[in-house]
Every structure is written in structure tokens, then in C-alpha cells.
Design a protein around this motif. Structure first.
Motif, PDB file in Angstrom:
ATOM      1  N   PHE A 290       0.301   9.868  -6.584  1.00  0.00           N
ATOM      2  CA  PHE A 290      -0.245   8.836  -5.681  1.00  0.00           C
ATOM      3  C   PHE A 290      -1.563   8.270  -6.209  1.00  0.00           C
ATOM      4  CE2 PHE A 290      -1.112  13.081  -3.812  1.00  0.00           C
ATOM      5  CZ  PHE A 290      -2.471  13.160  -4.065  1.00  0.00           C
ATOM      6  N   VAL A 291      -1.740   8.258  -7.529  1.00  0.00           N
ATOM      7  CA  VAL A 291      -3.000   7.793  -8.105  1.00  0.00           C
ATOM      8  C   VAL A 291      -3.262   6.315  -7.802  1.00  0.00           C
ATOM      9  CG1 VAL A 291      -1.908   7.278 -10.320  1.00  0.00           C
ATOM     10  CG2 VAL A 291      -4.352   7.705 -10.238  1.00  0.00           C
ATOM     11  N   GLU A 292      -2.219   5.520  -7.629  1.00  0.00           N
ATOM     12  CA  GLU A 292      -2.391   4.082  -7.400  1.00  0.00           C
ATOM     13  C   GLU A 292      -2.504   3.725  -5.915  1.00  0.00           C
ATOM     14  OE1 GLU A 292      -2.983   1.952  -9.551  1.00  0.00           O
ATOM     15  OE2 GLU A 292      -2.185   2.589 -11.474  1.00  0.00           O
ATOM     16  N   TYR A 293      -2.539   4.728  -5.048  1.00  0.00           N
ATOM     17  CA  TYR A 293      -2.586   4.455  -3.610  1.00  0.00           C
ATOM     18  C   TYR A 293      -4.007   4.566  -3.082  1.00  0.00           C
ATOM     19  CZ  TYR A 293       2.500   4.550  -3.317  1.00  0.00           C
ATOM     20  OH  TYR A 293       3.833   4.255  -3.461  1.00  0.00           O
ATOM     21  N   SER A 294      -4.316   3.752  -2.089  1.00  0.00           N
ATOM     22  CA  SER A 294      -5.628   3.784  -1.454  1.00  0.00           C
ATOM     23  C   SER A 294      -5.472   3.502   0.035  1.00  0.00           C
ATOM     24  CB  SER A 294      -6.554   2.734  -2.089  1.00  0.00           C
ATOM     25  OG  SER A 294      -6.037   1.428  -1.864  1.00  0.00           O
ATOM     26  N   GLY A 295      -6.575   3.612   0.761  1.00  0.00           N
ATOM     27  CA  GLY A 295      -6.543   3.302   2.174  1.00  0.00           C
ATOM     28  C   GLY A 295      -5.628   4.226   2.958  1.00  0.00           C
ATOM     29  N   MET A 296      -4.973   3.683   3.960  1.00  0.00           N
ATOM     30  CA  MET A 296      -4.132   4.477   4.845  1.00  0.00           C
ATOM     31  C   MET A 296      -2.860   4.940   4.163  1.00  0.00           C
ATOM     32  SD  MET A 296      -4.537   5.798   7.670  1.00  0.00           S
ATOM     33  CE  MET A 296      -3.502   7.100   8.308  1.00  0.00           C
ATOM     34  N   ARG A 297      -2.423   4.223   3.117  1.00  0.00           N
ATOM     35  CA  ARG A 297      -1.248   4.706   2.378  1.00  0.00           C
ATOM     36  C   ARG A 297      -1.550   6.036   1.701  1.00  0.00           C
ATOM     37  NH1 ARG A 297       0.660  -1.036  -0.409  1.00  0.00           N
ATOM     38  NH2 ARG A 297       1.706  -1.880   1.453  1.00  0.00           N
ATOM     39  N   PHE A 298      -2.730   6.133   1.103  1.00  0.00           N
ATOM     40  CA  PHE A 298      -3.144   7.428   0.552  1.00  0.00           C
ATOM     41  C   PHE A 298      -3.311   8.447   1.682  1.00  0.00           C
ATOM     42  CE2 PHE A 298      -6.723  10.307  -0.137  1.00  0.00           C
ATOM     43  CZ  PHE A 298      -6.268  11.020  -1.236  1.00  0.00           C
ATOM     44  N   GLY A 299      -3.848   7.996   2.825  1.00  0.00           N
ATOM     45  CA  GLY A 299      -4.026   8.889   3.961  1.00  0.00           C
ATOM     46  C   GLY A 299      -2.727   9.488   4.448  1.00  0.00           C
ATOM     47  N   MET A 300      -1.636   8.739   4.370  1.00  0.00           N
ATOM     48  CA  MET A 300      -0.341   9.266   4.809  1.00  0.00           C
ATOM     49  C   MET A 300       0.123  10.399   3.907  1.00  0.00           C
ATOM     50  SD  MET A 300       1.777   5.886   6.030  1.00  0.00           S
ATOM     51  CE  MET A 300       3.126   6.893   6.660  1.00  0.00           C
ATOM     52  N   PHE A 301      -0.118  10.275   2.597  1.00  0.00           N
ATOM     53  CA  PHE A 301       0.219  11.379   1.691  1.00  0.00           C
ATOM     54  C   PHE A 301      -0.617  12.611   2.023  1.00  0.00           C
ATOM     55  CE2 PHE A 301       1.707   7.946  -1.220  1.00  0.00           C
ATOM     56  CZ  PHE A 301       2.992   8.433  -1.420  1.00  0.00           C
ATOM     57  N   MET A 302      -1.903  12.417   2.301  1.00  0.00           N
ATOM     58  CA  MET A 302      -2.789  13.538   2.582  1.00  0.00           C
ATOM     59  C   MET A 302      -2.431  14.202   3.916  1.00  0.00           C
ATOM     60  SD  MET A 302      -6.916  13.653   3.047  1.00  0.00           S
ATOM     61  CE  MET A 302      -6.792  13.008   4.717  1.00  0.00           C
ATOM     62  N   VAL A 303      -2.245  13.394   4.963  1.00  0.00           N
ATOM     63  CA  VAL A 303      -1.918  13.950   6.280  1.00  0.00           C
ATOM     64  C   VAL A 303      -0.553  14.633   6.247  1.00  0.00           C
ATOM     65  CG1 VAL A 303      -1.475  13.373   8.694  1.00  0.00           C
ATOM     66  CG2 VAL A 303      -3.362  12.284   7.486  1.00  0.00           C
TER      67      VAL A 303
END
Length: 449
Positions: A290-303
Motif C-alpha cells: 500500500f505504498v502508493e495509498y494515502s488519506g482514508m484509503r491508507f486508513g482502511m488498510f490500517m484499520v
């Protein structure tokens, strides 16, 4: 002062869990009475999944920071403050960090790489989060009780194919990681996606094999209900009555299938892709899918990682720790006159027991997360393919043989107790590293000239 703070924190947790479950029963009974039979599933969807699971997942982001700081002897989250009179000088246990993180994720720019596949790039975070979140729908968080004259089941859905639903949705999470790596059109993220795919597939096989023994023992793949796997754990392998108080050895999954418990715990832990199984995003080798993801899209991976911890802990509790059942005195407890008059109080109490078991398993996972270093990739693959899978197959054959000899599961219980004792003996007799000895017991260090 510290003891008082910890005591207040624990009492707050107990009260919150009890109050949340009481609200779930009350709202479910009200909907059943004013709407239609089965309407309580909607309130369970809101309270159990959207409130309990998501709120606990959010608080776990703070708990992990504080627990890691405690274990590493450093200052935890205390920099975010609320600039109001009387609050600006207080860290408020780090809770403002949660608010800051949520605001940042919701407002941070979410860009899409120019060369990425836009559809699959946007779909990947959803496929990573949604299947795991939906798994909790089959987990019973409390007993079925009459509230306002209507039966309220504390589960969103109770299909007869419960474990098949578990296997089907758990296997979909790999698509999110693979798509995230491929759709980003980045070589580093592609490597992370491929590695995630290889790791998750190897542990999904062990995950399935670990539960076959339970299916054979309980002759069911349904989680809740009178013939469900959790209700069958309320019976005793050996039990007696002491003045109406029932005592004995319950038919919990961990007692009749300790090997299955260890296999499922290891496989589920690997599925969460957290240390020591975080080979899909280790910074020392690759950057991650998920290196190219930011914002809430990255947040979905984390959550999604924290939601996985909660869901798999809830499934472990349901299948191996008796769910909301007590290890002894359960029948006596349920027959108390007060609980007969106020069944929702009994349901809230049992629901609190269920969530406390879930929190204990989450605590164990966090301890492992901050205790062990990352495995090598070949070690992880060897653990999945050469250790967990053969052990799962052997456990199936042994379980089948004992059930043919004794259908009462007592033989399985005896073997399970012996296995647990053997594991405890091996753990207690394992040699301790000299790094853990007191300074006076270590060998003398060579002098420096």
C-alpha cells in the motif's frame, strides 16, 4: 495514584461493555415488538458491528501506542492536546491522538498515481476491509433471551453453514492486498502484494485444517443456536452439582482441541500481517503493497488490521473458549431469580464476559507483536507449509480415531488435557537465555585494554 487510575480504567471498561450489551438487548426487544420478527438483527448490526467492533478498533490504535511505549520504556502518545482552559496541559491518556488521526485521514489529500488502474486501485482497500468486517456477522456475542416478550438473538446472522461463511470471506482478503500491489503500478508495491498473496494462502490452508477437528467433535458447522458449536461447549465432559452449583470440566474447544487452537491462533495471527508476520510491508526489505495509498484509503488498510484482530479474537472465543459461557457455575448463574425477572441483565452480563475474553486475546496478540522480532520470509513459509499443515492433518486423524472409540468426547478431553500439560512443561523447562539472567549470574566480560 497509578493504581487508582488503572482501577478506574478497568471499571470504565466493564461498565461500557455491560451498558453496550444492555442497550443492544433493549433496542433489539423494542424493534421486535414494534416492527417484525427478526428486526433485532438490524440493531445488532448497528451496535455489535458498527459500535463495538469499530470503536474497539479505533481505541486499539491508541492502546498499541501506549502498550508499545510501556514495553519499550519510552514516553507514549502525549503530544496532541485540546487547547481549552484546564485541558491544554493534560494529555488525557493520549485520546486526542485518536481525534487528530481521524481528522488527518479524513482531510488529507488522497491521490491516485497517474499510471495506476483507477478502478482496481480504488477497489483494493474495500476488498481488504469489507470481508473481514463482515465476518463478525456470524459471531454470537450473547445468549438468546426474551426481551419485551420477544426472543432477541445477540447475533446478526446465524446461517447453518457458519464455518463455510468464515472460510469463504476470510479467503477474500487476499484479493485486496494483491490488487493494491498490482493496481498501483509500482514495483515495490507489486513485490509486497505477491509476498502477501504467498503468505496468506499458505496460512489459509492451516486455518481451515485447524477447525476440522471441531467440526468432527461437535458434528456441526453452525456457530450459534441450540445445536451450534458454542452452545455445545456449555456441557460438561465431567461435572457434578454442589448444592445446585455446577462444577466440572467444560467441553470447551481449547480442552478437546488444544492443537487446533494453537494452529488457528498462529494462522489467524499470520492473516493479520502483523509482526512477527509482517513480511508484506517490512521496511528493511520491501516497502509494502500500500505504498502508493494515502488519506482514508491508507486508513482502511490500517484499520483493517485492527478489525482482523477483533474478529479473529471473537471467533477464537466462540469456537475454543466457550463464547459467553462461564467455565463453571453457568447453569446456577442463569437460574438466579433476579436474572429470571430481568433477563436483559443476564444477557448484558454474559455479553460482558464474551467481550472480556476477546480483549484478553487481543492483549496476548499485542504482547506478541511487541515481543518478537520479524521472522525471515523462508521461516514463515516453512512454518505454514511444513509445520502447521502437517500438524493439522495429523490432528484430524487423531480426532477421528478417538471419536470412533468414544463419541462422548471424553477421550478427546483427556488427550487435550495431556497435550496442554505437555506444552506447559516444555515451556517451563525451556532453557533461558543468559540475556535474561541477573547481572551477577552472567559470565565475566572480557576486559578492554
Amino acid at each position: 495514584m497509578r493504581r487508582l487510575t488503572i482501577t478506574v480504567a478497568f471499571l470504565t471498561i466493564f461498565a461500557s461493555l455491560f451498558g453496550g450489551m444492555a442497550a443492544a438487548y433493549a433496542l433489539g426487544g423494542y424493534l421486535e415488538s414494534v416492527w417484525y420478527t427478526g428486526a433485532s438483527a438490524l440493531s445488532n448490526l448497528v451496535i455489535l458491528m458498527l459500535v463495538f467492533v469499530m470503536v474497539i478498533a479505533t481505541l486499539l490504535t491508541l492502546a498499541e501506542r501506549k502498550w508499545s511505549a510501556l514495553m519499550q520504556n519510552r514516553v507514549g502518545p502525549n503530544r496532541a492536546r485540546i487547547h481549552l482552559p484546564g485541558l491544554s496541559s493534560r494529555s488525557l491518556a493520549g485520546i486526542p491522538h485518536i481525534i487528530a488521526d481521524v481528522v488527518k485521514m479524513l482531510t488529507k489529500e488522497s491521490f491516485t498515481p497517474k499510471a495506476a488502474n483507477r478502478f482496481f486501485y480504488a477497489l483494493a482497500p474495500i476488498l481488504s476491509f469489507a470481508p473481514i468486517f463482515a465476518l463478525f456477522a456470524i459471531v454470537p456475542a450473547g445468549p438468546t433471551l426474551p426481551v419485551f416478550g420477544h426472543e432477541v438473538a445477540m447475533v446478526v446472522a446465524n446461517p447453518s453453514f457458519g464455518l463455510l461463511y468464515l472460510f469463504a470471506l476470510a479467503s477474500l482478503a487476499v484479493f485486496g492486498t494483491v490488487l493494491a500491489g498490482w493496481a498501483s503500478n509500482n514495483k515495490f508495491s507489486l513485490l509486497g502484494g505477491i509476498r502477501a498473496c504467498a503468505q496468506m494462502i499458505s496460512y489459509e490452508i492451516a486455518l481451515g485444517l485447524s477447525l476440522v477437528g471441531l467440526m468432527m467433535a461437535f458434528a456441526s458447522i453452525q456457530l450459534a443456536g441450540d445445536s451450534g458449536m458454542m452452545e455445545q461447549q456449555a456441557q460438561y465432559l465431567w461435572g457434578i452439582q454442589l448444592d445446585g452449583f455446577d462444577v466440572g470440566i467444560p467441553a470447551w474447544g481449547i480442552l478437546i482441541q488444544p492443537v487446533g487452537f494453537l494452529l488457528f491462533f498462529a494462522a489467524a495471527f499470520a492473516e493479520t500481517r502483523r509482526t512477527p508476520f509482517d513480511m508484506t510491508e517490512c521496511e528493511s526489505e520491501i516497502i509494502g503493497y500500500f505504498v502508493e495509498y494515502s488519506g482514508m484509503r491508507f486508513g482502511m488498510f490500517m484499520v483493517a488490521e485492527f478489525v482482523e484482530m477483533i474478529v479473529f479474537s471473537a471467533i477464537l472465543t466462540t469456537l475454543f473458549l466457550g463464547g459467553y459461557h462461564l467455565p463453571f457455575g453457568g447453569q446456577w448463574f442463569a437460574n438466579l431469580a433476579f436474572f429470571k425477572d430481568y433477563p436483559w441483565v443476564y444477557g448484558a452480563t454474559m455479553g460482558m464476559v464474551f467481550w472480556l475474553k476477546v480483549l484478553v486475546l487481543i492483549y496476548i496478540q499485542m504482547n506478541i507483536r511487541w515481543t518478537y522480532v520479524r521472522f525471515r520470509y523462508d521461516q514463515i513459509q516453512k512454518l505454514g507449509w511444513k509445520i502447521l499443515i502437517p500438524l493439522g492433518i495429523l490432528n484430524i486423524f487423531v480426532t477421528g480415531a478417538l471419536l470412533l472409540m468414544d463419541t462422548s468426547m471424553r477421550s478427546l478431553g483427556l488427550l487435550g488435557i495431556l497435550e496442554i500439560l505437555l506444552i506447559l512443561i516444555l515451556i517451563s523447562s525451556s532453557p533461558k537465555s543468559s540475556l535474561h539472567k541477573p547481572i551477577g549470574q552472567n559470565e565475566a566480560l572480557p576486559s578492554h585494554h
